[in-house]
Design a protein around this motif. Structure first.
Motif, PDB file in Angstrom:
ATOM      1  N   LEU A 140       0.822  -1.210   0.000  1.00  0.00           N
ATOM      2  CA  LEU A 140       0.000   0.000   0.000  1.00  0.00           C
ATOM      3  C   LEU A 140       0.854   1.257   0.000  1.00  0.00           C
ATOM      4  CD1 LEU A 140      -2.795  -1.054   2.532  1.00  0.00           C
ATOM      5  CD2 LEU A 140      -2.836  -1.135   0.030  1.00  0.00           C
ATOM      6  N   ASP A 179      -2.660  -6.524  -7.810  1.00  0.00           N
ATOM      7  CA  ASP A 179      -2.690  -5.058  -7.780  1.00  0.00           C
ATOM      8  C   ASP A 179      -3.622  -4.591  -6.654  1.00  0.00           C
ATOM      9  OD1 ASP A 179      -2.775  -2.356  -8.251  1.00  0.00           O
ATOM     10  OD2 ASP A 179      -3.943  -2.495 -10.104  1.00  0.00           O
ATOM     11  N   PHE A 180      -3.064  -3.847  -5.706  1.00  0.00           N
ATOM     12  CA  PHE A 180      -3.862  -3.368  -4.575  1.00  0.00           C
ATOM     13  C   PHE A 180      -4.020  -1.847  -4.596  1.00  0.00           C
ATOM     14  CE2 PHE A 180      -1.930  -7.383  -3.090  1.00  0.00           C
ATOM     15  CZ  PHE A 180      -3.101  -8.076  -2.808  1.00  0.00           C
ATOM     16  N   SER A 181      -3.908  -1.263  -5.788  1.00  0.00           N
ATOM     17  CA  SER A 181      -4.026   0.188  -5.894  1.00  0.00           C
ATOM     18  C   SER A 181      -5.420   0.674  -5.485  1.00  0.00           C
ATOM     19  CB  SER A 181      -3.717   0.636  -7.328  1.00  0.00           C
ATOM     20  OG  SER A 181      -4.595   0.018  -8.266  1.00  0.00           O
ATOM     21  N   ARG A 182      -6.402  -0.202  -5.527  1.00  0.00           N
ATOM     22  CA  ARG A 182      -7.757   0.185  -5.135  1.00  0.00           C
ATOM     23  C   ARG A 182      -7.835   0.537  -3.648  1.00  0.00           C
ATOM     24  NH1 ARG A 182      -7.290  -5.234  -5.617  1.00  0.00           N
ATOM     25  NH2 ARG A 182      -8.238  -6.649  -4.096  1.00  0.00           N
ATOM     26  N   TYR A 183      -6.804   0.131  -2.891  1.00  0.00           N
ATOM     27  CA  TYR A 183      -6.783   0.421  -1.459  1.00  0.00           C
ATOM     28  C   TYR A 183      -5.807   1.548  -1.113  1.00  0.00           C
ATOM     29  CZ  TYR A 183      -9.093  -4.153  -0.952  1.00  0.00           C
ATOM     30  OH  TYR A 183      -9.960  -5.206  -1.038  1.00  0.00           O
ATOM     31  N   ALA A 184      -5.356   2.272  -2.114  1.00  0.00           N
ATOM     32  CA  ALA A 184      -4.343   3.309  -1.877  1.00  0.00           C
ATOM     33  C   ALA A 184      -4.815   4.347  -0.859  1.00  0.00           C
ATOM     34  CB  ALA A 184      -3.974   3.994  -3.189  1.00  0.00           C
ATOM     35  N   HIS A 185      -6.107   4.581  -0.800  1.00  0.00           N
ATOM     36  CA  HIS A 185      -6.653   5.586   0.123  1.00  0.00           C
ATOM     37  C   HIS A 185      -6.723   5.076   1.557  1.00  0.00           C
ATOM     38  CE1 HIS A 185     -10.001   2.905  -0.786  1.00  0.00           C
ATOM     39  NE2 HIS A 185     -10.588   3.351   0.316  1.00  0.00           N
TER      40      HIS A 185
END
Length: 242
Positions: A140, A179-185
């Motif tokens: 993350l 890919d865990f970019s959806r959890y960047a926030h």
């Protein structure tokens, strides 16, 4: 320079001839950019075979004691770990995990490959254990894809406590990048970190075919060692264990 000489001249070629790696899925590994290799951990030799198989440089972290040994054995270990791209981390003071993550984050920010064992220690019995959330924090924070890696038989090649590995074909499997970019926030959210870690461990489980145990390997090791220690204390007090 020493790393490349060790990998491609002195160590790599003979090891590949001896252990004849059976590797599948290596094409999943991106050819450039930051990548996290999340591997199961069965044997000391995991940190030898993984960098050997991957064409790009893979950086693991290891306890600083491996780099400060005395005599011929200490010299060999120091040069081996340095030559394979391993970085020493001081484990004293209870800050080892943070120091390791900061080191691997630096590797990723420079576009490199960071190797990590989410279980945190070698499996005591070959099963796959609950992952620690450091791998999720790493993913993350860096935004790097995670490639799950399963080492299938290194515990047979070099069981814990043995020095000389058994010569047999080493088998490894690489999974598709996660890919865990959806959890960047959601950096710092412990529930998200747990979910990301569990997803990574599920992929490693699927690749390895090993039984999954939802406890930490380190906790199991402690519970195994504790009765032995208590037994030793009783033996010191009362001969015969009474």
């Amino acid at each position: 320079m020493f790393y490349w000489l060790l990998k491609y001249v002195f160590l790599g070629p003979p090891l590949k001839v001896l252990f004849r790696p059976d590797v599948r899925g290596l094409a999943h590994l991106p050819r450039s950019g930051p990548v996290i290799l999340a591997c199961n951990h069965l044997s000391f030799s995991d940190s030898i075979f993984t960098p050997l198989i991957v064409d790009r440089r893979v950086t693991f972290v290891a306890k600083a004691e491996y780099f400060t040994g005395k005599g011929i054995k200490g010299w060999l270990m120091r040069h081996f770990f340095s030559g394979t791209g391993t970085i020493p981390v001081d484990r004293s003071g209870g800050k080892a995990a943070q120091a390791a993550l900061e080191t691997l984050l630096r590797v990723l920010r420079e576009g490199g490959i960071a190797g990590i064992y989410p279980e945190g220690t070698r499996s005591p019995d070959g099963r796959l254990y609950r992952g620690k959330t450091g791998v999720a924090r790493l993913a993350l924070e860096s935004g790097a894809p995670v490639v799950p890696v399963a080492l299938l038989n290194t515990d047979e090649i070099q069981p814990t406590g043995t020095l000389i590995p058994k010569v047999m074909r080493v088998r490894m499997r690489f999974g598709a990048p996660l890919d865990f970019s959806r959890y960047a926030h959601a950096k710092g959210d412990r529930f998200v970190e747990r979910a990301v870690t569990d997803e990574i461990m599920y992929e490693i489980m699927a690749l390895s075919g090993r039984e999954y145990v939802d406890v930490y390997a380190a906790s199991l090791k402690t519970s195994i060692e504790a009765p032995t220690q208590r037994s030793s204390r009783r033996d010191d007090v009362a001969p015969g264990g009474r």
